[in-house]
Design a protein around this motif. Structure first.
Motif, PDB file in Angstrom:
ATOM      1  N   ASP A   1      -5.517 -10.579  13.686  1.00 27.18           N
ATOM      2  CA  ASP A   1      -4.920  -9.807  14.773  1.00 27.18           C
ATOM      3  C   ASP A   1      -4.086  -8.640  14.222  1.00 27.18           C
ATOM      4  N   GLU A   2      -2.879  -8.429  14.749  1.00 25.98           N
ATOM      5  CA  GLU A   2      -2.079  -7.255  14.378  1.00 25.98           C
ATOM      6  C   GLU A   2      -1.676  -7.277  12.910  1.00 25.98           C
ATOM      7  N   ARG A   3      -1.402  -8.464  12.378  1.00 29.97           N
ATOM      8  CA  ARG A   3      -1.015  -8.571  10.968  1.00 29.97           C
ATOM      9  C   ARG A   3      -2.140  -8.105  10.059  1.00 29.97           C
ATOM     10  N   LEU A   4      -3.370  -8.431  10.409  1.00 32.62           N
ATOM     11  CA  LEU A   4      -4.519  -7.998   9.614  1.00 32.62           C
ATOM     12  C   LEU A   4      -4.713  -6.487   9.722  1.00 32.62           C
ATOM     13  N   THR A   5      -4.563  -5.948  10.912  1.00 31.37           N
ATOM     14  CA  THR A   5      -4.676  -4.498  11.107  1.00 31.37           C
ATOM     15  C   THR A   5      -3.636  -3.760  10.273  1.00 31.37           C
ATOM     16  N   GLU A   6      -2.401  -4.255  10.273  1.00 32.28           N
ATOM     17  CA  GLU A   6      -1.332  -3.641   9.483  1.00 32.28           C
ATOM     18  C   GLU A   6      -1.602  -3.772   7.988  1.00 32.28           C
ATOM     19  N   PHE A   7      -2.140  -4.922   7.583  1.00 37.12           N
ATOM     20  CA  PHE A   7      -2.469  -5.156   6.179  1.00 37.12           C
ATOM     21  C   PHE A   7      -3.503  -4.145   5.695  1.00 37.12           C
ATOM     22  N   ILE A   8      -4.561  -3.942   6.484  1.00 41.07           N
ATOM     23  CA  ILE A   8      -5.620  -3.003   6.112  1.00 41.07           C
ATOM     24  C   ILE A   8      -5.069  -1.580   6.015  1.00 41.07           C
ATOM     25  N   ALA A   9      -4.219  -1.202   6.963  1.00 43.02           N
ATOM     26  CA  ALA A   9      -3.636   0.143   6.951  1.00 43.02           C
ATOM     27  C   ALA A   9      -2.774   0.367   5.707  1.00 43.02           C
ATOM     28  N   ALA A  10      -1.991  -0.629   5.338  1.00 41.92           N
ATOM     29  CA  ALA A  10      -1.136  -0.512   4.159  1.00 41.92           C
ATOM     30  C   ALA A  10      -1.974  -0.423   2.887  1.00 41.92           C
ATOM     31  N   GLU A  11      -3.034  -1.235   2.806  1.00 41.48           N
ATOM     32  CA  GLU A  11      -3.909  -1.212   1.637  1.00 41.48           C
ATOM     33  C   GLU A  11      -4.657   0.118   1.536  1.00 41.48           C
ATOM     34  N   ALA A  12      -5.041   0.676   2.676  1.00 41.05           N
ATOM     35  CA  ALA A  12      -5.742   1.961   2.687  1.00 41.05           C
ATOM     36  C   ALA A  12      -4.857   3.056   2.100  1.00 41.05           C
ATOM     37  N   ALA A  13      -3.577   3.008   2.417  1.00 43.01           N
ATOM     38  CA  ALA A  13      -2.637   3.998   1.882  1.00 43.01           C
ATOM     39  C   ALA A  13      -2.520   3.860   0.363  1.00 43.01           C
ATOM     40  N   LYS A  14      -2.469   2.609  -0.129  1.00 44.67           N
ATOM     41  CA  LYS A  14      -2.381   2.385  -1.571  1.00 44.67           C
ATOM     42  C   LYS A  14      -3.637   2.864  -2.287  1.00 44.67           C
ATOM     43  N   MET A  15      -4.796   2.573  -1.675  1.00 48.11           N
ATOM     44  CA  MET A  15      -6.056   2.963  -2.296  1.00 48.11           C
ATOM     45  C   MET A  15      -6.245   4.480  -2.304  1.00 48.11           C
ATOM     46  N   GLN A  16      -5.715   5.159  -1.302  1.00 48.03           N
ATOM     47  CA  GLN A  16      -5.772   6.621  -1.284  1.00 48.03           C
ATOM     48  C   GLN A  16      -5.079   7.167  -2.524  1.00 48.03           C
ATOM     49  N   ASP A  17      -3.926   6.613  -2.833  1.00 48.12           N
ATOM     50  CA  ASP A  17      -3.172   7.043  -4.007  1.00 48.12           C
ATOM     51  C   ASP A  17      -3.942   6.724  -5.282  1.00 48.12           C
ATOM     52  N   LEU A  18      -4.545   5.536  -5.345  1.00 49.55           N
ATOM     53  CA  LEU A  18      -5.280   5.126  -6.533  1.00 49.55           C
ATOM     54  C   LEU A  18      -6.519   5.991  -6.753  1.00 49.55           C
ATOM     55  N   VAL A  19      -7.250   6.280  -5.676  1.00 51.01           N
ATOM     56  CA  VAL A  19      -8.449   7.113  -5.767  1.00 51.01           C
ATOM     57  C   VAL A  19      -8.085   8.505  -6.271  1.00 51.01           C
ATOM     58  N   ASP A  20      -6.995   9.046  -5.764  1.00 50.20           N
ATOM     59  CA  ASP A  20      -6.557  10.373  -6.192  1.00 50.20           C
ATOM     60  C   ASP A  20      -6.199  10.382  -7.677  1.00 50.20           C
ATOM     61  N   LYS A  21      -5.467   9.365  -8.126  1.00 49.23           N
ATOM     62  CA  LYS A  21      -5.020   9.320  -9.517  1.00 49.23           C
ATOM     63  C   LYS A  21      -6.183   9.062 -10.476  1.00 49.23           C
ATOM     64  N   ALA A  22      -7.142   8.199 -10.041  1.00 49.19           N
ATOM     65  CA  ALA A  22      -8.272   7.864 -10.903  1.00 49.19           C
ATOM     66  C   ALA A  22      -9.383   8.905 -10.833  1.00 49.19           C
ATOM     67  N   GLY A  23      -9.293   9.803  -9.867  1.00 47.61           N
ATOM     68  CA  GLY A  23     -10.296  10.849  -9.742  1.00 47.61           C
ATOM     69  C   GLY A  23     -11.675  10.326  -9.365  1.00 47.61           C
ATOM     70  N   ILE A  24     -11.723   9.284  -8.533  1.00 46.42           N
ATOM     71  CA  ILE A  24     -13.001   8.678  -8.150  1.00 46.42           C
ATOM     72  C   ILE A  24     -13.703   9.551  -7.124  1.00 46.42           C
ATOM     73  N   THR A  25     -14.975   9.799  -7.360  1.00 46.08           N
ATOM     74  CA  THR A  25     -15.779  10.590  -6.425  1.00 46.08           C
ATOM     75  C   THR A  25     -17.092   9.873  -6.159  1.00 46.08           C
ATOM     76  N   ALA A  26     -17.852  10.392  -5.211  1.00 52.43           N
ATOM     77  CA  ALA A  26     -19.147   9.798  -4.880  1.00 52.43           C
ATOM     78  C   ALA A  26     -20.210  10.151  -5.915  1.00 52.43           C
ATOM     79  N   GLU A  27     -19.846  10.929  -6.923  1.00 54.08           N
ATOM     80  CA  GLU A  27     -20.742  11.312  -8.013  1.00 54.08           C
ATOM     81  C   GLU A  27     -22.005  11.969  -7.474  1.00 54.08           C
TER      82      GLU A  27
END
Length: 329
Positions: free
Chosen positions: A303-329
């Protein structure tokens, strides 16, 4: 005459509303009345497939209907996920979604035909997992330090495998490249089940995979485990240190997965499914099953806890993708 007609219309309209209100709970109570299809967008044999089949068995027992696993592979999980996005939102078609599908793939694949966080509604969390960095035992790398030393002296010569672009193995490897300041070559496969055979045949040099998929090969001496990605050692691989033990302070990488249904699935049905998943994942047997695989069940995350969890993880992964320079190649 007009008043009588208006009154009759109002009575019928009210009756229809009341009927819908009364029927909705009964639909949820009777759900399911036929088999449920759970789409796993990865090949049979990999960690997602093994975990899902275990959970599906328990879910079937709780709901009194078969839960059928449908492996629809391709494009780093996009093919199967896209199929469920277009399915009827009646609770009879679910999809396994990895953390990469919910957070990374939408960032690097601009041509994605759906938004995972808009095309679906979350049902329940499934698990969170540590990974293990493995090489073929015939390779000269005895630890993380020797691997990094070789990679620094031979840029892009080492190949690493993954289940596809944007998947957890790809993300873990790209993150490791950034941490260690090395350059390697990515070899994407159609699923994790194809990566290990390629490692055994020396077609690739290293792989971040799940302990459950590699433990027997590690114990038999065919693969060598260099490090795990969690904050503590994996109970099934107690002799293998973490990346933190190897000198990468405060570094962890633990992907997760969730169960989704198409957007528009009635809340009553979602709640029925979530309750069943919660029961399955809360059992001592489930905890043992997950722990043996270097994982923890996400029992009660819905429910709401899962939705909030996914949103928080998405924010962390955005930062990680930017720092690691991951692209679709």
């Amino acid at each position: 005459m007009f008043d009588r007609c208006l009154k009759a219309f109002c009575i019928k309209a009210l009756a229809a509303v009341l009927s819908a209100v009364l029927i909705a709970p009964s639909m949820a109570e009777s759900f399911p009345t036929r088999p449920i299809t759970w789409v796993i967008p990865y090949p049979p044999g990999g960690n997602p497939d093994v975990i899902a089949r275990y959970a599906a068995k328990g879910l079937s027992e709780k709901l009194g209907q078969p839960v059928l696993i449908d492996n629809r592979t391709g494009a780093s999980g996009i093919v199967g996920t896209e199929y469920v996005a277009a399915a009827k939102p009646d609770g009879y078609t679910l999809v396994y979604a990895s953390s990469s599908m919910m957070t990374v793939i939408p960032l690097i694949n601009k041509g994605l035909s759906f938004s995972p966080r808009r095309a679906f509604v979350p049902i329940h969390g499934l698990g969170t997992y540590d990974m293990v960095l493995v090489t073929n035992a015939a390779k000269p790398f005895k630890d993380v330090a020797s691997l990094v030393e070789y990679a620094k002296s031979n840029p892009k010569k080492l190949n690493y495998g993954s289940a596809g672009i944007g998947t957890t193995a790809h993300l873990a490897s790209a993150y490791f490249e950034k941490l260690a300041d090395i350059q390697m070559t990515h070899i994407p496969f159609r699923g994790a089940g194809q990566s290990v055979p390629s490692l055994l045949s020396n077609d690739i040099d290293l792989l971040f995979d799940y302990p459950a998929a590699t433990q027997q090969l590690i114990e038999s001496g065919k693969l060598r485990a260099l490090a795990t990605t969690g904050s503590t050692r994996v109970s099934s691989l107690p002799g293998v240190g973490t990346l933190q033990d190897a000198g990468y302070a405060n570094v962890t990488f633990s992907p997760w997965d969730v169960i989704l249904a198409p957007a528009g699935t009635p809340k009553e049905i979602r709640d029925r499914l979530a309750a069943a998943f919660r029961e399955v994942l809360s059992s001592p047997e489930a905890r043992s099953f997950f722990e043996e695989r270097g994982a923890k069940p996400l029992a009660g995350l819905s429910d709401e806890r899962l939705t909030e969890f996914i949103a928080a993880e998405a924010a962390k992964m955005q930062d990680l993708v930017d720092k690691a320079g991951i692209t679709a190649e």
